[in-house]
Design a protein around this motif. Structure first.
Motif, PDB file in Angstrom:
ATOM      1  N   LEU A 167       0.595  -1.048   0.004  1.00 16.15           N
ATOM      2  CA  LEU A 167       0.027  -0.100   0.175  1.00 16.15           C
ATOM      3  C   LEU A 167       0.775   1.157  -0.077  1.00 16.15           C
ATOM      4  O   LEU A 167       1.840   1.355   0.873  1.00 16.15           O
ATOM      5  CB  LEU A 167      -1.020   0.093   1.349  1.00 16.15           C
ATOM      6  CG  LEU A 167      -1.801  -1.088   1.317  1.00 16.15           C
ATOM      7  CD1 LEU A 167      -2.565  -1.156   2.636  1.00 16.15           C
ATOM      8  CD2 LEU A 167      -2.829  -1.184   0.483  1.00 16.15           C
ATOM      9  N   TRP A 186      -3.621   4.642   2.645  1.00 15.92           N
ATOM     10  CA  TRP A 186      -5.135   4.245   3.119  1.00 15.92           C
ATOM     11  C   TRP A 186      -5.884   5.207   3.850  1.00 15.92           C
ATOM     12  O   TRP A 186      -5.024   6.046   4.721  1.00 15.92           O
ATOM     13  CB  TRP A 186      -5.373   3.001   3.605  1.00 15.92           C
ATOM     14  CG  TRP A 186      -5.207   2.768   4.957  1.00 15.92           C
ATOM     15  CD1 TRP A 186      -3.608   2.350   5.364  1.00 15.92           C
ATOM     16  CD2 TRP A 186      -5.736   2.790   5.891  1.00 15.92           C
ATOM     17  NE1 TRP A 186      -3.727   2.304   6.772  1.00 15.92           N
ATOM     18  CE2 TRP A 186      -4.883   2.451   7.287  1.00 15.92           C
ATOM     19  CE3 TRP A 186      -6.939   3.006   6.136  1.00 15.92           C
ATOM     20  CZ2 TRP A 186      -5.263   2.623   8.486  1.00 15.92           C
ATOM     21  CZ3 TRP A 186      -7.680   2.977   7.421  1.00 15.92           C
ATOM     22  CH2 TRP A 186      -6.955   2.726   8.583  1.00 15.92           C
ATOM     23  N   ARG A 187      -7.020   5.509   3.895  1.00 17.94           N
ATOM     24  CA  ARG A 187      -7.753   6.349   4.888  1.00 17.94           C
ATOM     25  C   ARG A 187      -9.201   6.079   4.842  1.00 17.94           C
ATOM     26  O   ARG A 187      -9.718   5.364   3.840  1.00 17.94           O
ATOM     27  CB  ARG A 187      -7.315   7.758   4.297  1.00 17.94           C
ATOM     28  CG  ARG A 187      -8.189   8.105   3.040  1.00 17.94           C
ATOM     29  CD  ARG A 187      -7.812   9.506   2.586  1.00 17.94           C
ATOM     30  NE  ARG A 187      -6.379   9.586   2.316  1.00 17.94           N
ATOM     31  CZ  ARG A 187      -5.608  10.345   2.514  1.00 17.94           C
ATOM     32  NH1 ARG A 187      -5.756  11.523   2.947  1.00 17.94           N
ATOM     33  NH2 ARG A 187      -4.270  10.265   2.046  1.00 17.94           N
TER      34      ARG A 187
END
Length: 72
Positions: free
Chosen positions: A26, A29-30
């Protein structure tokens, strides 16, 4: 092409804390509020997610879409 969007339920703080992401896969991300979804998911993908949230709120079960917009 056929795409399906599934409801995974609402995550509790403990659920979120227990998630282990593979950081080497990754960039980021959120979690984002509904109104910000189009900023992160452009085009028909963002529209599909928004309709999915509408379906959950309505309790409608399913929705048929073309290019991210409801039909029928």
């Amino acid at each position: 092409m056929v795409a399906y969007l599934y409801d995974g339920g609402t995550l509790t703080p403990d659920d979120l804390a227990s998630i282990r992401l593979q950081e080497e896969e990754l960039l980021s991300w959120r979690l984002v509020p509904r109104e910000d979804i189009p900023e992160y998911l452009s085009g028909s993908l963002g529209l599909r997610v928004l309709v999915g949230l509408d379906v959950l709120e309505e309790g409608a079960g399913t929705a048929e879409l073309e290019n991210g917009r409801r039909v029928g």
